[in-house]
Design a protein around this motif. Structure first.
Motif, short mmCIF file in Angstrom:
data_model
loop_
_atom_site.label_atom_id
_atom_site.label_comp_id
_atom_site.label_asym_id
_atom_site.label_seq_id
_atom_site.Cartn_x
_atom_site.Cartn_y
_atom_site.Cartn_z
N GLY A 50 0.94 -1.32 0.04
CA GLY A 50 -0.02 0.16 -0.11
C GLY A 50 0.34 0.86 0.60
N ILE A 51 1.32 1.19 0.76
CA ILE A 51 2.77 2.40 0.69
C ILE A 51 3.53 2.44 -0.76
CG2 ILE A 51 3.14 2.31 3.20
CD1 ILE A 51 5.47 1.35 2.92
N LYS A 52 3.56 2.20 -1.36
CA LYS A 52 4.54 2.15 -2.84
C LYS A 52 4.01 3.16 -3.25
CE LYS A 52 6.72 -2.10 -2.53
NZ LYS A 52 8.16 -1.62 -2.42
N SER A 53 2.14 3.36 -3.46
CA SER A 53 1.86 4.48 -4.01
C SER A 53 2.65 5.97 -4.05
CB SER A 53 0.34 4.61 -3.90
OG SER A 53 0.02 5.54 -4.61
N ASN A 54 2.45 6.51 -5.07
CA ASN A 54 2.66 8.53 -4.56
C ASN A 54 2.40 9.57 -4.67
OD1 ASN A 54 2.68 8.67 -6.98
ND2 ASN A 54 4.91 8.79 -7.48
N ASN A 55 0.87 8.61 -5.00
CA ASN A 55 -0.95 9.71 -5.13
C ASN A 55 -1.72 9.02 -4.71
OD1 ASN A 55 -2.52 11.13 -6.13
ND2 ASN A 55 -1.83 11.30 -8.26
N PHE A 56 -2.36 8.83 -3.68
CA PHE A 56 -3.11 7.87 -2.55
C PHE A 56 -4.43 8.62 -3.59
CE2 PHE A 56 0.33 7.41 0.40
CZ PHE A 56 0.16 5.87 0.24
N ILE A 57 -4.83 9.74 -4.36
CA ILE A 57 -6.10 10.16 -4.58
C ILE A 57 -6.40 8.91 -5.78
CG2 ILE A 57 -7.05 11.82 -5.87
CD1 ILE A 57 -5.33 13.39 -4.41
N ILE A 58 -5.65 8.56 -6.38
CA ILE A 58 -5.61 7.45 -7.49
C ILE A 58 -6.12 6.33 -6.12
CG2 ILE A 58 -4.58 5.77 -9.15
CD1 ILE A 58 -3.12 8.25 -9.57
N VAL A 59 -5.64 6.39 -5.86
CA VAL A 59 -5.42 5.24 -4.80
C VAL A 59 -7.47 4.82 -4.21
CG1 VAL A 59 -4.98 3.05 -2.90
CG2 VAL A 59 -3.07 4.09 -4.35
N ILE A 60 -7.34 6.19 -3.75
CA ILE A 60 -8.44 5.88 -3.19
C ILE A 60 -9.68 6.05 -4.03
CG2 ILE A 60 -9.85 7.37 -1.42
CD1 ILE A 60 -7.64 8.61 -0.10
N VAL A 61 -9.81 6.64 -5.06
CA VAL A 61 -11.22 7.46 -5.86
C VAL A 61 -10.76 5.38 -6.55
CG1 VAL A 61 -11.76 8.09 -8.27
CG2 VAL A 61 -10.23 9.40 -6.34
N SER A 62 -9.93 4.78 -6.90
CA SER A 62 -9.98 3.64 -7.28
C SER A 62 -11.29 2.77 -6.49
CB SER A 62 -8.38 3.34 -7.94
OG SER A 62 -8.04 4.11 -9.12
N LEU A 63 -10.45 2.95 -5.46
CA LEU A 63 -11.07 1.85 -4.69
C LEU A 63 -12.65 1.83 -4.60
CD1 LEU A 63 -8.63 1.41 -1.77
CD2 LEU A 63 -9.40 -0.16 -3.25
N VAL A 64 -12.83 3.18 -4.68
CA VAL A 64 -14.24 4.20 -4.40
C VAL A 64 -15.43 2.96 -5.17
CG1 VAL A 64 -16.29 6.15 -3.88
CG2 VAL A 64 -13.84 5.80 -2.03
N ILE A 65 -14.47 3.72 -6.25
CA ILE A 65 -15.67 3.78 -7.31
C ILE A 65 -15.99 2.49 -8.00
CG2 ILE A 65 -16.08 3.82 -9.99
CD1 ILE A 65 -14.40 7.07 -9.47
N GLY A 66 -14.19 1.91 -8.08
CA GLY A 66 -14.98 0.33 -7.99
C GLY A 66 -14.99 -0.64 -7.59
N THR A 67 -15.10 -0.34 -5.89
CA THR A 67 -16.21 -1.47 -5.41
C THR A 67 -17.11 -1.19 -5.16
OG1 THR A 67 -14.68 -1.05 -3.31
CG2 THR A 67 -16.86 -1.38 -1.96
N LEU A 68 -18.03 0.12 -5.10
CA LEU A 68 -19.94 0.62 -5.91
C LEU A 68 -19.98 -0.27 -7.52
CD1 LEU A 68 -19.13 4.52 -5.34
CD2 LEU A 68 -20.62 2.66 -3.60
N LEU A 69 -18.81 -0.19 -8.38
CA LEU A 69 -19.33 -1.15 -9.72
C LEU A 69 -19.69 -2.33 -8.87
CD1 LEU A 69 -19.48 -0.73 -12.53
CD2 LEU A 69 -16.77 -0.81 -12.68
N GLY A 70 -18.06 -2.78 -8.20
CA GLY A 70 -18.67 -3.92 -7.28
C GLY A 70 -19.67 -4.53 -7.13
N GLU A 71 -20.40 -4.42 -6.21
CA GLU A 71 -21.58 -4.22 -5.28
C GLU A 71 -22.36 -4.16 -5.94
OE1 GLU A 71 -21.93 -4.95 -1.97
OE2 GLU A 71 -19.75 -4.44 -1.33
#
Length: 234
Positions: A50-71
């Motif tokens: 998880g700490i490999k990212s230098n832009n956690f906004i990408i990670v957060i947005v991806s997880l939120v949108i991706g999880t909504l889509l998955g749900e």
């Protein structure tokens, strides 16, 4: 042979599962302790990723949108149905646990991560299988522990790994022709961090600390690719 590393990884998972199956006679107390340790180790691995990212906004947005889509699609339900179908073809229950659960858990643990992607890319682009062979050794030991608690269904994770890594390796040459190196590097970096969050969720679930529908988070991988691509062009 472009699929050599993928084949070694899958075979070591199978061998580890078979060995773990014969260790199912250990007391339940020891099995629970082993599962707790595996869960803790998985969480630590997820944090490292998880700490490999230098832009956690990408990670957060991806997880939120991706999880909504998955749900919305309810991938967790679909994967469980697929696992149940496989389970019905093999047996009603594994020697020690639910085959569907073992299939999903092992697939997520073995397939998600930077080593799967980077190793497959190395196999396809440079015919260098060292990363996947190293991953296979790690996966083999992990399979022993998983199979000793979750049952023979862990062996199905080898099928998922072979398909997932094999497809990347086979098409790696084509990917490099169309995707700039800097975009590919950014994608792998952000995917590693996003996958790390999923790995942490797996660890928490294995330790019984949270009930998370991890499969419903998988579309985040596609969202990462989409965001990285948009950032490159715009």
């Amino acid at each position: 042979m472009v699929l050599l590393g993928t084949l070694v990884d899958a075979l070591l998972i199978i061998v580890g599962t078979i060995i773990g199956r014969f260790l199912q006679g250990i007391p339940d107390k020891m099995k629970e302790a082993v599962m707790q340790v595996i869960g803790l180790s998985v969480i630590l691995m997820g944090i490292q990723m998880g700490i490999k990212s230098n832009n956690f906004i990408i990670v957060i947005v991806s997880l939120v949108i991706g999880t909504l889509l998955g749900e919305w699609i309810d991938l967790d339900l679909q994967l469980n149905r697929f696992g149940r179908w496989i389970e019905s073809k093999i047996s009603k229950k594994g020697d020690n646990g639910d085959i569907a659960q073992a299939f999903i858990t092992s697939t997520l643990i073995f397939a998600i991560g930077s080593m799967s992607i980077l190793g497959a890319l190395d196999s396809g682009l440079r015919n260098d299988h060292s990363v996947l062979v190293t991953k296979g050794i790690i996966d083999g030991f992990t399979a022993i522990l998983l199979a000793s608690t979750l049952g023979i269904g862990v062996i199905l994770g080898a099928v998922s790994v072979f398909i997932y890594e094999g497809v990347i390796a086979v098409f790696a040459g084509q990917i490099s022709r169309f995707v700039p190196a800097d975009v590919l590097d950014t994608f792998v970096q952000q995917l590693t961090a996003t996958g790390g969050a999923m790995i942490i969720a797996i660890g928490l679930s294995m330790m019984g600390l949270a009930k998370i529908r991890i499969a419903n988070m998988l579309p985040a991988i596609l969202i990462v690719a989409l965001i990285v691509t948009l950032m490159h062009f715009f």
